[in-house]
Design an enzyme around this catalytic site. Structure first.
Site, PDB file in Angstrom:
ATOM      1  N   GLN B 123       0.828  -1.217   0.000  1.00 35.80           N
ATOM      2  CA  GLN B 123       0.000   0.000   0.000  1.00 35.80           C
ATOM      3  C   GLN B 123       0.858   1.261   0.000  1.00 35.80           C
ATOM      4  OE1 GLN B 123      -3.022   0.255   3.084  1.00 35.80           O
ATOM      5  NE2 GLN B 123      -3.029   2.494   3.035  1.00 35.80           N
ATOM      6  N   ASP B 204       9.560 -11.354  -2.113  1.00 35.03           N
ATOM      7  CA  ASP B 204      10.289 -11.899  -3.261  1.00 35.03           C
ATOM      8  C   ASP B 204       9.625 -13.180  -3.750  1.00 35.03           C
ATOM      9  OD1 ASP B 204      13.315 -11.038  -1.467  1.00 35.03           O
ATOM     10  OD2 ASP B 204      12.133  -9.819  -2.858  1.00 35.03           O
TER      11      ASP B 204
END
Lengths: 285, 281
Positions: B123, B204
């Site tokens: 966000q 990741d």
């Protein structure tokens, strides 16, 4: 299985040699693999071009220091292969020795890469380091015939010679020795090459026994790079999973190599067919 | 499947972040993964100590030159946590603070995000990139549309502060996908169970798995996200269970103990059981 390997080998951006060849297969088999990349190259040196950077012995030490400072320097295995630098090789063995003090059961799997087909392809000054420092620290080694001869100063002209050389190598340190390929004639004919293995161990009642084996491996008409690294990694895995059965460990290791090589050569030949329209045309006519 | 990914991320000797987090899962799913290691560190920087070396831009270029000279610079995907890519995790910060140098922001805004096809901001990163605030689901949808107009056809806001209809034990993620550069084809919301621990490398892993599952489900963002988030859930659950066990009762697990149980999760990576439902907006 909570088994942790420290592998100190090359990294290539593209392709499968060194750590690229060893990691994925070991991870697929459930091993935790920590990797120190001794170099980072675009690809292996069999291509027309290669570019990249090498790690110095100091930089290697710095990385190990990081692991040590965090108290996570406990390993079950160390795996090493192709090295070109004497101070780097020295540092690797120092690290192995320290790791062995932290875990006396640590197994050091060493591919003593020196050369092949009668010629050395690393600097000559690595030989005494391998003889006097590396091999004595190793538990499992995977020399080819040339490397086994160099390390022992003996010539191998027969299976009997090979057995003597493996026994000599045992006396230098490692309890498991696999001569990964040789010129010896195979009973199955000249489409096969001969590999040999020898493992010393102490049985439950305290007696020392040695299991010695020969393998006749189908030759493939091509040059592969990375197969030695895959071999050492798979031997690590399969001797771990079959600790008292060198025959089984070697059969599985060599079988993996056979499957990977077969798939590779099939794929590669397919690519050549598509890329050379004149050959395709010739075949279609 | 002959799909080749170039992943330019960190390498750690021990643990699962950057290329270590992305490679194995992608390889398990059958992708060819070429990796350029932008750094080599002993471990991630959440541990008490870390040591290692970084790659300079010149050295990165030298490596790419080698690939190019051999005529093997053909890739289907590029994946990175840092710069220049097709699947780009625009790592800038989290929880209201930047954790990379501020001068990277304009580079992301003007150069990186426009080049990207898929981005996975959280966000905070989505707000930084667009200059807009997200206080409601409506705001989030507007921000995702803005991000589409900057370049990428696929945008996944991987986590947010927005309240979940399932309650405060859940966090909200959102996704949006366009086809042919014009029409938005699917927008989704996911309510993801919170876990009370700090994990490193999960972002990741998320980006790598989103690469894989959008490849395998190219017109179904809902399915791709459900699989991606499910993989994360399985890996995280296995990790927290293990970490608590080795740490012992009433002890907080250490960063070393909280390393993702990646290798042990191979089966979940290959064929994830769906444990999260994505709601189509």
């Amino acid at each position: 299985m909570d088994c942790r390997v420290l592998s100190v080998q090359s990294h290539v951006v593209r392709g499968y040699v060194g750590n690229k060849s060893a990691s994925f297969p070991l991870q697929v088999l459930g091993f935790e693999v920590d990797t120190i990349n001794s170099v980072q190259f675009s690809n292996h040196t069999g291509y027309e071009h290669w570019k990249g950077q090498v790690l110095t012995a100091d930089e290697l030490h710095v990385l190990y220091e990081g692991i040590k400072l965090n108290n996570v320097n406990q390993y079950d295995y160390v795996l090493t292969g192709y090295t070109r630098d004497d101070s780097f090789l020295d540092m690797v063995v120092d690290i192995v020795q320290e790791l062995k003090r932290a875990n006396p059961n640590l197994v050091y799997v060493c591919d003593p890469v020196l050369g092949d087909n009668g010629a050395m392809y690393v600097p000559e000054n690595l030989l005494p380091i391998y003889r006097c420092k590396v091999v004595p620290a190793a538990d499992i080694i995977t020399p080819n015939q040339f490397e086994a001869e160099l390390l022992t100063g003996r010539n191998i002209s027969s299976e009997k010679d090979a057995v003597e050389v493996m026994n000599l190598l045992h006396s230098m340190g490692p309890d498991t020795v696999v001569i990964t390929s040789s010129d010896l004639p195979s009973p199955l004919g000249d489409q096969y090459l001969v590999a040999l293995g020898s493992q010393k161990r102490v049985t439950a009642d305290g007696t020392m026994v040695t299991q010695q084996i020969r393998m006749d491996i189908p030759r493939v008409d091509a040059v592969f790079v990375g197969t030695g690294d895959l071999f050492a990694a798979m031997l690590l895995a399969w001797t771990h999973l079959h600790p008292d059965n060198l025959k089984m460990a070697c059969e599985k290791t060599v079988s993996v190599l056979c499957h990977v090589i077969k798939r590779t050569i099939t794929y590669a030949k397919g690519k050549i067919f598509f890329r050379k329209p004149n050959i395709a045309k010739f075949l279609l006519e």
